[in-house]
Design an enzyme around this catalytic site. Structure first.
Site, PDB file in Angstrom:
ATOM      1  N   HIS A 349      46.679   6.713 -76.833  1.00 50.49           N
ATOM      2  CA  HIS A 349      45.289   6.443 -77.224  1.00 50.49           C
ATOM      3  C   HIS A 349      44.516   7.768 -77.233  1.00 50.49           C
ATOM      4  CE1 HIS A 349      41.916   3.753 -78.019  1.00 50.49           C
ATOM      5  NE2 HIS A 349      41.207   4.703 -77.439  1.00 50.49           N
ATOM      6  N   ALA A 350      43.883   8.067 -78.366  1.00 47.15           N
ATOM      7  CA  ALA A 350      43.266   9.383 -78.553  1.00 47.15           C
ATOM      8  C   ALA A 350      42.169   9.651 -77.521  1.00 47.15           C
ATOM      9  CB  ALA A 350      42.669   9.479 -79.957  1.00 47.15           C
ATOM     10  N   HIS A 379      36.380  12.567 -84.751  1.00 43.53           N
ATOM     11  CA  HIS A 379      35.775  11.845 -83.618  1.00 43.53           C
ATOM     12  C   HIS A 379      36.051  12.604 -82.312  1.00 43.53           C
ATOM     13  CE1 HIS A 379      34.708   8.204 -81.195  1.00 43.53           C
ATOM     14  NE2 HIS A 379      35.605   8.720 -80.380  1.00 43.53           N
ATOM     15  N   GLU A 380      37.307  12.954 -82.101  1.00 41.87           N
ATOM     16  CA  GLU A 380      37.676  13.622 -80.843  1.00 41.87           C
ATOM     17  C   GLU A 380      37.037  15.001 -80.740  1.00 41.87           C
ATOM     18  OE1 GLU A 380      38.800  11.917 -78.580  1.00 41.87           O
ATOM     19  OE2 GLU A 380      39.427  10.204 -79.776  1.00 41.87           O
ATOM     20  N   HIS A 383      33.615  14.997 -79.407  1.00 43.69           N
ATOM     21  CA  HIS A 383      33.551  14.999 -77.938  1.00 43.69           C
ATOM     22  C   HIS A 383      33.660  16.428 -77.406  1.00 43.69           C
ATOM     23  CE1 HIS A 383      33.664  10.702 -77.312  1.00 43.69           C
ATOM     24  NE2 HIS A 383      34.866  10.526 -77.802  1.00 43.69           N
ATOM     25  N   GLU A 407      30.185   9.066 -78.337  1.00 39.96           N
ATOM     26  CA  GLU A 407      31.097   8.488 -79.318  1.00 39.96           C
ATOM     27  C   GLU A 407      30.614   8.667 -80.753  1.00 39.96           C
ATOM     28  OE1 GLU A 407      33.916   7.655 -78.337  1.00 39.96           O
ATOM     29  OE2 GLU A 407      33.478   7.611 -76.184  1.00 39.96           O
ATOM     30  N   HIS A 507      40.771  -0.080 -73.544  1.00 35.65           N
ATOM     31  CA  HIS A 507      39.621   0.163 -72.670  1.00 35.65           C
ATOM     32  C   HIS A 507      39.505  -0.825 -71.523  1.00 35.65           C
ATOM     33  CE1 HIS A 507      39.162   1.990 -76.574  1.00 35.65           C
ATOM     34  NE2 HIS A 507      38.347   2.879 -76.047  1.00 35.65           N
ATOM     35  N   TYR A 517      30.795   2.204 -78.073  1.00 38.66           N
ATOM     36  CA  TYR A 517      31.223   2.245 -79.486  1.00 38.66           C
ATOM     37  C   TYR A 517      30.302   1.408 -80.366  1.00 38.66           C
ATOM     38  CZ  TYR A 517      35.335   4.069 -77.150  1.00 38.66           C
ATOM     39  OH  TYR A 517      36.175   4.802 -76.365  1.00 38.66           O
TER      40      TYR A 517
HETATM   41  O1  X8Z Z   1      38.726   4.669 -78.242  1.00 39.48           O
HETATM   42  C1  X8Z Z   1      38.268   5.202 -79.225  1.00 39.48           C
HETATM   43  C2  X8Z Z   1      38.439   6.698 -79.451  1.00 39.48           C
HETATM   44  C3  X8Z Z   1      38.555   7.449 -78.183  1.00 39.48           C
HETATM   45  S1  X8Z Z   1      37.042   7.593 -77.354  1.00 39.48           S
HETATM   46  C4  X8Z Z   1      39.699   6.942 -80.242  1.00 39.48           C
HETATM   47  N1  X8Z Z   1      37.624   4.459 -80.160  1.00 39.48           N
HETATM   48  C5  X8Z Z   1      37.471   3.022 -80.024  1.00 39.48           C
HETATM   49  C6  X8Z Z   1      38.793   2.307 -80.143  1.00 39.48           C
HETATM   50  O2  X8Z Z   1      39.782   2.922 -80.569  1.00 39.48           O
HETATM   51  O3  X8Z Z   1      38.852   1.119 -79.842  1.00 39.48           O
HETATM   52  C7  X8Z Z   1      36.990   4.965 -81.375  1.00 39.48           C
HETATM   53  C8  X8Z Z   1      36.424   3.772 -82.071  1.00 39.48           C
HETATM   54  C9  X8Z Z   1      36.546   2.606 -81.140  1.00 39.48           C
HETATM   55 ZN    ZN Z   2      35.618   8.675 -78.323  1.00 38.46          ZN
END
Ligand code: X8Z
Ligand code: ZN
Length: 608
Positions: A349-350, A379-380, A383, A407, A507, A517
């Site tokens: 997960h990024a 996106h990254e 951050h 975010e 998450h 988000y």
């Molecule tokens: O978790 C993330 C990022 C890392 S902060 C990749 N996002 C959420 C997800 O993947 O569920 C970005 C958009 C929503």
């Molecule tokens: Zn993020």
């Protein structure tokens, strides 16, 4: 809590040092009545020094574990994250001793941020604190190393299954992977229930009713007002979402048949091109306008131009450079994880990190060479540039104005990846004219507008769970009730009584709040609109790219540099001129699409 380590709270992580006794800060002996403003300042200095000292090894341990999930790294990560969170909790309790001391605004703000800074609060009982940290590490490891095995010899990682679900049009395969991935979370449930219970004890010790209240206090407004603010924003977007839903359901029904996608029910969650049905851009081909539209295919363009993972990141970096941000340090390129490592498990997960609160910036991703992932890279990096902008502030101010801001930054930049920009950097040859805009807008809406109710429902679920308002037997049912209510999607199959589907979303086991988000998907359009104005763009909002605008870069940096030193409403005003979050920029951005969708839906029965 350090799971926010994926960036944001790396140093602001948490914990206790074994050598810290309750009297360490020297406050224990002093009565509140005789504490002074100077005592408060000295206290904050000590807090900062101690947390920084422990935060650094804790961050490195977290990085080591996330990029190499094994038993030993789990032990070290759990131990240091426990130390840090216990230290934080102890100082959070001590901070309350200054409640009645007259201090300046800046000191007061830092004391308040200290009190509400934890995500998961460890109780004072050491055994419980240890258990909480172990559960946190174990859940993260279970998610990161999770796999679905079709049979003894054929197993699939989440990355592999996600890649297949993005392109598959075979309901059987999609259903198999959809179900398969949700087997990973079944064994998480018991630990999650225990985690909620221990964390709530910790929250009570800090003076909150429960962890739900703790999570809702972080927004510079009363905890009970914040959900109303979210409802207001959702109310602004909901009609547009329902139009999009109506069109997508009708087209999917056309493709898969009414028996698979009934026209009066929620959309089955496995058919939307994404493991969680959270963004729908991958089904663009199935729902696109009949009229031929030239919409750039970034995935194809990246392949044609032989982009590898590093070059994708370099390209994203160059966008930030064009705004005037300094290049990323050499160590970013040496220490980041851009690809899934061979021969070991890693958390794909990024995430974006600052390991030393100076310039040890890194990202951790298993980059896929797609347009979708090109956006995630921006996106990254958003951050990372934020982390760098606030790194010299006092520790308690190192973070985003509110969680949504962190975010939103990279996503804001990614909104400037327009056809014009793609042509400028040589990824496409010609800029499609405006007659193609509906296609482009539909593609963006499938990713961004479809996401909004998902971004909202995750914490609607969690707030109820964390407040103890529902019992564990009802967890999964509530999840699907909310999926239906907000998103209009449904489980494709009856869920078994032991299913724990929320745990199949990163998450939840990682304990990262999700409202961030939802907010980011509102904020990024406001930021984009403000930056386009500053850049002097005269184009429609959806055709504007701020690429190359030093003015826009400076304005953005002015907001980033504030960190969380002021209420988010002030940061908001710094960039946009208004203190409010507001979805009218979304309306402006998608205006032509709304007209088009309403026309498509004219003779359709919408809703579910
Ligand atoms: O978790 C993330 C990022 C890392 S902060 C990749 N996002 C959420 C997800 O993947 O569920 C970005 C958009 C929503
Ligand atoms: Zn993020």
């Amino acid at each position: 809590m350090n799971r926010i380590k994926h960036s944001i709270l790396v140093a602001v992580a948490i914990g206790l040092c074994a050598s810290c006794s309750p009297g360490d800060s020297g406050l224990a002996d002093k009565q509140a009545a005789i504490l002074t403003a100077q005592d408060a300042k000295s206290f904050l200095q000590k807090v900062e020094a101690d947390i920084e000292k422990l935060g650094k090894p804790a961050s490195h341990a977290s990085w080591a574990y996330a990029t190499n999930i094994n038993y030993d790294n789990a032990q070290v990560d759990a131990y240091l994250s426990e130390q840090l969170s216990v230290m934080w909790a102890k100082y959070a309790v001590e901070a309350a001793k200054f409640n009645k001391v007259s201090v300046d605004d800046d000191t007061r703000r830092q004391l308040e941020l200290l009190k509400s800074g934890l995500e998961v609060a460890p109780p004072a009982d050491p055994a419980k604190a240890e258990r909480l940290a172990t559960i946190g590490s174990d859940l993260a490891g279970m998610y990161g190393a999770g796999k679905y095995c079709r049979n003894e010899n054929e197993c699939f990682s989440l990355t592999e299954m996600s890649a297949e679900m993005a392109v598959s049009r075979d309901p059987e395969t999609m259903l198999e992977f959809w179900k398969g991935w949700r087997e990973v979370s079944v064994p998480m449930k018991e630990m999650f229930v225990e985690q909620v219970s221990i964390a709530n004890e910790g929250a009570v010790e800090l003076g909150y009713a429960n962890t739900s209240e703790l999570w809702r206090t972080k927004y510079d407004m009363p905890a009970d007002e914040f959900p109303k603010e979210l409802d207001r924003l959702w109310g602004q977007v909901q009609p547009f979402y329902e139009s999009l839903h109506c069109h997508v359901r009708a087209e999917l029904s056309e493709h898969y048949g009414e028996d698979v996608v009934p026209l009066d029910k929620p959309i089955p969650a496995h058919l939307l091109g994404n493991m969680w049905a959270q963004s729908w851009g991958n089904v663009y081909d199935l729902v696109k306008p009949e009229q031929e539209m030239n919409v750039p295919d970034v995935t194809l363009a990246l392949a044609e131009q032989n982009f590898d993972e590093i070059r994708m990141v370099k390209q994203a970096e160059s966008f930030f450079s064009s705004l005037g941000f300094a290049e990323l340090p050499d160590t970013f390129w040496e220490r980041s994880m851009f690809q899934k490592p061979q021969g070991r498990e890693a958390q794909c997960h990024a995430s974006a990190w600052n390991l030393d609160e100076k310039d040890d910036l890194r990202i951790k991703m298993c980059i896929q060479k797609t347009g979708e992932e090109f956006n995630v890279i921006h996106h990254e990096l958003g951050h990372n540039y934020y982390q760098r902008a606030y790194k010299d502030l006092p520790l308690l101010y190192r973070g985003s104005a509110n969680s949504g801001f962190h975010e939103a930054i990279g996503d804001t930049i990614a909104l400037s990846i327009t056809p014009t920009y793609l042509q400028q950097i040589g990824l496409i040859d010609e800029i499609p004219d405006e007659s193609n805009d509906i296609g482009m807008l539909l593609k963006v809406a499938l990713d961004k507008i479809a996401f909004i109710p998902f971004g909202l429902m995750v914490d609607q679920w969690r707030w109820q769970v964390l407040a103890g308002e529902i019992t564990p037997e009802k967890y999964n049912q509530l999840w699907w009730d909310l999926r239906k209510k907000y998103q209009g999607v449904a489980s494709p199959i009856e869920r078994s009584t032991n299913a724990f589907d929320p745990g199949a979303k990163y998450h939840v086991p990682a304990n990262v709040s999700y409202t961030r988000y939802f907010l980011a998907h509102i904020l990024q359009f406001q930021f984009h609109q403000a930056l386009c104005d500053i850049a002097g763009s005269e184009e429609a909002l959806h055709r504007c790219s701020i690429f190359g605008s030093k003015e826009a870069g400076t304005a953005l940096n002015d907001m980033l540099e504030m960190g969380k030193s002021r209420p988010w409403q002030e940061a908001m005003t710094t960039l946009t001129g208004s203190p409010d979050m507001d979805a009218s920029a979304i309306e402006a951005y998608f205006a032509p699409l709304k007209v088009w969708l309403d026309k498509q839906n004219e003779s359709r029965q919408c809703g579910w």
